[in-house]
Design a protein around this motif. Structure first.
Motif, PDB file in Angstrom:
ATOM      1  N   UNK A 289      18.172  -8.240 -21.283  1.00 24.69           N
ATOM      2  CA  UNK A 289      19.221  -9.241 -21.352  1.00 24.69           C
ATOM      3  C   UNK A 289      19.545  -9.717 -19.937  1.00 24.69           C
ATOM      4  N   UNK A 290      19.645 -11.027 -19.761  1.00 23.68           N
ATOM      5  CA  UNK A 290      19.963 -11.594 -18.448  1.00 23.68           C
ATOM      6  C   UNK A 290      21.380 -12.158 -18.460  1.00 23.68           C
ATOM      7  N   UNK A 291      22.213 -11.663 -17.574  1.00 25.53           N
ATOM      8  CA  UNK A 291      23.568 -12.187 -17.403  1.00 25.53           C
ATOM      9  C   UNK A 291      23.590 -13.000 -16.112  1.00 25.53           C
ATOM     10  N   UNK A 292      23.955 -14.266 -16.230  1.00 23.33           N
ATOM     11  CA  UNK A 292      23.993 -15.153 -15.066  1.00 23.33           C
ATOM     12  C   UNK A 292      25.428 -15.557 -14.785  1.00 23.33           C
ATOM     13  N   UNK A 293      25.865 -15.285 -13.568  1.00 24.38           N
ATOM     14  CA  UNK A 293      27.242 -15.551 -13.153  1.00 24.38           C
ATOM     15  C   UNK A 293      27.205 -16.508 -11.970  1.00 24.38           C
ATOM     16  N   UNK A 294      27.955 -17.604 -12.051  1.00 22.28           N
ATOM     17  CA  UNK A 294      27.985 -18.558 -10.953  1.00 22.28           C
ATOM     18  C   UNK A 294      28.589 -17.916  -9.711  1.00 22.28           C
ATOM     19  N   UNK A 295      28.292 -18.500  -8.564  1.00 24.61           N
ATOM     20  CA  UNK A 295      28.817 -17.959  -7.305  1.00 24.61           C
ATOM     21  C   UNK A 295      30.338 -17.976  -7.293  1.00 24.61           C
ATOM     22  N   UNK A 296      30.938 -19.056  -7.845  1.00 20.07           N
ATOM     23  CA  UNK A 296      32.404 -19.146  -7.864  1.00 20.07           C
ATOM     24  C   UNK A 296      33.003 -18.073  -8.745  1.00 20.07           C
ATOM     25  N   UNK A 297      32.387 -17.802  -9.901  1.00 17.47           N
ATOM     26  CA  UNK A 297      32.922 -16.790 -10.809  1.00 17.47           C
ATOM     27  C   UNK A 297      32.708 -15.377 -10.269  1.00 17.47           C
ATOM     28  N   UNK A 298      31.588 -15.159  -9.565  1.00 12.47           N
ATOM     29  CA  UNK A 298      31.364 -13.850  -8.936  1.00 12.47           C
ATOM     30  C   UNK A 298      32.436 -13.585  -7.881  1.00 12.47           C
ATOM     31  N   UNK A 299      32.772 -14.605  -7.116  1.00 10.87           N
ATOM     32  CA  UNK A 299      33.822 -14.484  -6.100  1.00 10.87           C
ATOM     33  C   UNK A 299      35.174 -14.226  -6.759  1.00 10.87           C
ATOM     34  N   UNK A 300      35.479 -14.955  -7.830  1.00  7.56           N
ATOM     35  CA  UNK A 300      36.741 -14.766  -8.544  1.00  7.56           C
ATOM     36  C   UNK A 300      36.840 -13.358  -9.114  1.00  7.56           C
ATOM     37  N   UNK A 301      35.752 -12.882  -9.736  1.00  6.23           N
ATOM     38  CA  UNK A 301      35.762 -11.547 -10.344  1.00  6.23           C
ATOM     39  C   UNK A 301      35.971 -10.464  -9.290  1.00  6.23           C
ATOM     40  N   UNK A 302      35.314 -10.603  -8.144  1.00  2.00           N
ATOM     41  CA  UNK A 302      35.464  -9.610  -7.077  1.00  2.00           C
ATOM     42  C   UNK A 302      36.903  -9.581  -6.555  1.00  2.00           C
ATOM     43  N   UNK A 303      37.498 -10.742  -6.380  1.00  2.00           N
ATOM     44  CA  UNK A 303      38.875 -10.789  -5.880  1.00  2.00           C
ATOM     45  C   UNK A 303      39.857 -10.235  -6.911  1.00  2.00           C
TER      46      UNK A 303
END
Length: 422
Positions: A65-79
């Motif tokens: 299974x491939x999960x693709x997360x946009x750069x903006x959402x990866x940044x939001x999730x980390x914060x």
């Protein structure tokens, strides 16, 4: 000879302490290099739901299974995670084959020296290297760690994490990680038992015992009452036990357990959906329609928002509630401000239940004498509901418009005046 040896050992200890102080002065700083607020919008919730839905409908054991997360959402999730777990801030930048992570976390306790509000500022790069990326260029404050040291520490850390079933399952499932400027792509293999281990480890044994206690009480009560019952009748008896237990236990944890058990019941969800072992070990509640001020949708909105606020936070609860209403305005029953009122009331209830020990016990004590529906649900009969998207925008201009903000201020004031929150 013994004196020389003693002097030598004292000298080594002195050098070690000096080195430790020097490392501490380099690693700890008196300000955060990253200081960001967490801003969650309905659009963020919608994108997260799309990822979950896409996987839920076509994954099966053994599938990659491939999960693709946009750069903006990866940044939001980390914060969001930095704020939620460590009361800090984070920033993630994706480039070709590399993710640069910056993290600032407040350090609890008192440190010697000039530190008034000490922070741990970290920066590191996660670089593609085969299937699994490697950690490089780690910097803690002004202290830079050699990559050779990182290469020695990380495997030990992974071995330590793998002792826990949930981390072991995650490491075993991970197949490939790729980084580009636009997205983070994670490929994993869904195996039998992976979902079971992850769900079973979500809540520890002590918390499960609390949940079992309130599930048992709720099951017994549900068999004595009718098929339709008010939420205001369910909560006090459980909170009364929570108040008794809080004299020798964690009042916040007791409140969380009550809220989660009641939320399951209101939604008609059996505990085994989350905890597989509950299939035979936990008593089941009798089927009931739980209402709040005469409506079952209000009870659902209230308890879901309370559970999210109690186990996650208010920002997430508010964003999910607003997302639900926007989706309803487009594809469902329409945008309803009275649903928003139930969401906000539940959010404030869950927030107060776990804000502090004093707040948790105050809420418990407020419920000991019983509740009415009006204690939980603000006045709502004059609030517009069932508005399609076009009508909602015509009347209120969207979620950032003045008319919408005025309506939300009215709702927030009504929620703040609820007797249960006083």
């Amino acid at each position: 000879m013994r004196k020389l040896l003693l002097v030598f050992l004292i000298g080594l200890l002195f050098i070690f302490l000096l080195a430790l102080i020097a490392m501490l002065s380099l690693a700890i700083e008196d300000y955060p290099r990253i200081d960001r607020k967490v801003i969650l919008t309905p659009e963020h919730i919608g994108r997260a739901k799309q990822i979950v839905d896409a996987h839920r409908y076509w994954i099966h054991p053994g599938a990659l299974v491939a999960a693709r997360v946009t750069s903006a959402d990866a940044d939001l999730a980390a914060n969001y995670l930095a704020h939620r777990l460590g009361k800090g801030s984070a920033h993630v930048t994706l480039t070709d084959r590399e993710a640069i992570i910056r993290l600032s976390l407040p350090v609890s306790g008192t440190l010697p020296g000039r530190y008034v509000n000490p922070y741990l500022n970290l920066q590191a790069s996660v670089v593609e290297a085969g299937a699994i990326p490697q950690l490089r260029s780690v910097q803690i404050g002004k202290l830079s760690l050699p990559d050779t040291l990182t290469d020695a520490i990380v495997p030990q850390l992974v071995r330590w994490l793998r002792r826990s079933p949930e981390y072991r399952a995650a490491f075993d499932a991970l197949h490939l990680v790729r980084v580009s400027q636009k997205e983070l792509s994670v490929v994993y293999r869904w195996e039998d038992g992976f979902s079971h281990e992850m769900r079973a480890s979500m809540i520890n044994e002590e918390e499960r015992e609390r949940l079992l206690r309130y599930q048992t009480l709720l099951a017994a009560n549900s068999k004595k009452t009718g098929s339709v019952i008010s939420l205001a009748e369910i909560l006090p008896s459980l909170m009364r036990v929570a108040a008794e237990r809080s004299s020798s236990s964690d009042a916040l944890a007791e409140n969380r357990a009550v809220i989660l058990v009641v939320a399951f019941h209101v939604l008609g969800i059996s505990p085994e959906r989350i905890f597989p072992a509950a299939l035979t070990a936990w008593p089941r509640t009798a089927p009931q329609e739980v209402i709040l001020d005469g409506r079952d949708d209000f009870a659902k909105h209230f308890m879901v928002s309370a559970a999210i606020a109690a186990y996650a936070d208010t920002a997430l609860s508010d964003a999910i509630g607003l997302y639900k209403e926007i989706e309803d305005s487009r594809h469902g029953s329409g945008f309803s401000f009275n649903d928003i009122a139930a969401d906000r009331a539940g959010t404030k209830f869950g927030e107060q239940a776990v804000a502090s020990t004093a707040s948790a016990r105050k809420l418990q004590n407020r419920m000991l004498s019983g509740l009415d529906d009006g204690d939980l649900m603000p006045a709502w009969s004059d609030l517009p509901e069932f508005m399609p998207e076009a009508e909602f925008k015509r009347r209120f201009g969207g979620v950032d418009a003045p008319a919408y903000r005025r309506m939300m201020q009215k709702i927030e004031q009504r929620v703040a005046d609820l007797p249960v929150l006083q």
